[in-house]
Design a protein around this motif. Sequence first.
Motif, PDB file in Angstrom:
ATOM      1  N   SER A  28      50.552  91.916  26.054  1.00 35.23           N
ATOM      2  CA  SER A  28      50.459  91.384  24.698  1.00 35.23           C
ATOM      3  C   SER A  28      49.101  91.751  24.113  1.00 35.23           C
ATOM      4  CB  SER A  28      50.605  89.860  24.702  1.00 35.23           C
ATOM      5  OG  SER A  28      51.881  89.476  25.116  1.00 35.23           O
ATOM      6  N   THR A  30      46.688  91.674  20.144  1.00 37.72           N
ATOM      7  CA  THR A  30      46.565  91.212  18.766  1.00 37.72           C
ATOM      8  C   THR A  30      45.712  92.207  18.009  1.00 37.72           C
ATOM      9  OG1 THR A  30      44.657  89.842  19.313  1.00 37.72           O
ATOM     10  CG2 THR A  30      46.807  88.759  19.325  1.00 37.72           C
ATOM     11  N   GLU A  56      58.496  92.681  20.974  1.00 40.12           N
ATOM     12  CA  GLU A  56      58.295  91.638  19.980  1.00 40.12           C
ATOM     13  C   GLU A  56      57.068  91.963  19.149  1.00 40.12           C
ATOM     14  OE1 GLU A  56      55.990  88.372  18.528  1.00 40.12           O
ATOM     15  OE2 GLU A  56      55.552  89.155  20.490  1.00 40.12           O
ATOM     16  N   ALA A  57      57.146  91.682  17.867  1.00 39.27           N
ATOM     17  CA  ALA A  57      55.981  91.796  16.988  1.00 39.27           C
ATOM     18  C   ALA A  57      56.100  90.734  15.902  1.00 39.27           C
ATOM     19  CB  ALA A  57      55.904  93.185  16.361  1.00 39.27           C
ATOM     20  N   SER A  58      54.996  90.056  15.613  1.00 37.90           N
ATOM     21  CA  SER A  58      54.996  89.060  14.547  1.00 37.90           C
ATOM     22  C   SER A  58      53.716  89.211  13.735  1.00 37.90           C
ATOM     23  CB  SER A  58      55.116  87.642  15.118  1.00 37.90           C
ATOM     24  OG  SER A  58      54.008  87.346  15.932  1.00 37.90           O
ATOM     25  N   ASN A  59      53.796  88.816  12.480  1.00 37.46           N
ATOM     26  CA  ASN A  59      52.678  88.999  11.575  1.00 37.46           C
ATOM     27  C   ASN A  59      52.513  87.730  10.742  1.00 37.46           C
ATOM     28  OD1 ASN A  59      50.750  89.871   9.820  1.00 37.46           O
ATOM     29  ND2 ASN A  59      51.996  91.413   8.829  1.00 37.46           N
ATOM     30  N   ASN A  60      51.413  87.041  10.958  1.00 39.37           N
ATOM     31  CA  ASN A  60      51.014  85.933  10.086  1.00 39.37           C
ATOM     32  C   ASN A  60      49.703  86.353   9.444  1.00 39.37           C
ATOM     33  OD1 ASN A  60      53.227  84.283  10.599  1.00 39.37           O
ATOM     34  ND2 ASN A  60      52.331  83.502  12.473  1.00 39.37           N
ATOM     35  N   VAL A  63      48.464  90.405  13.633  1.00 39.44           N
ATOM     36  CA  VAL A  63      49.665  90.901  14.306  1.00 39.44           C
ATOM     37  C   VAL A  63      49.585  90.557  15.786  1.00 39.44           C
ATOM     38  CG1 VAL A  63      50.986  92.959  14.929  1.00 39.44           C
ATOM     39  CG2 VAL A  63      49.939  92.793  12.669  1.00 39.44           C
ATOM     40  N   HIS A  64      50.640  89.996  16.309  1.00 42.87           N
ATOM     41  CA  HIS A  64      50.784  89.760  17.746  1.00 42.87           C
ATOM     42  C   HIS A  64      51.952  90.625  18.206  1.00 42.87           C
ATOM     43  CE1 HIS A  64      52.509  87.729  21.294  1.00 42.87           C
ATOM     44  NE2 HIS A  64      51.244  87.675  21.640  1.00 42.87           N
TER      45      HIS A  64
END
Length: 71
Positions: A28, A30, A56-60, A63-64
């Motif tokens: 993982s 960031t 998996e990728a997420s963006n708030n 990016v994680h």
Amino acid sequence: MKTIKAMSIAAVAALSLMSAATFAQSVSVTSSTLDGAEAQIAAQAKQNGEHYKITEASNNNFVHMTAELYK
């Protein structure tokens, strides 16, 4: 007899998937951008002589990204 063959094939398939999964390593990272996160994962994979698959990728606010490294 057909049931025994089918169960044997299913067992072999399950074991082959399990053995492939044991060689995968999850990582993982960031970053502030998607490109930056993928570059970090690509660098880790290259350093170990491995390939990667992003899982998996997420963006708030950042990016994680998670990926599996495998040979």
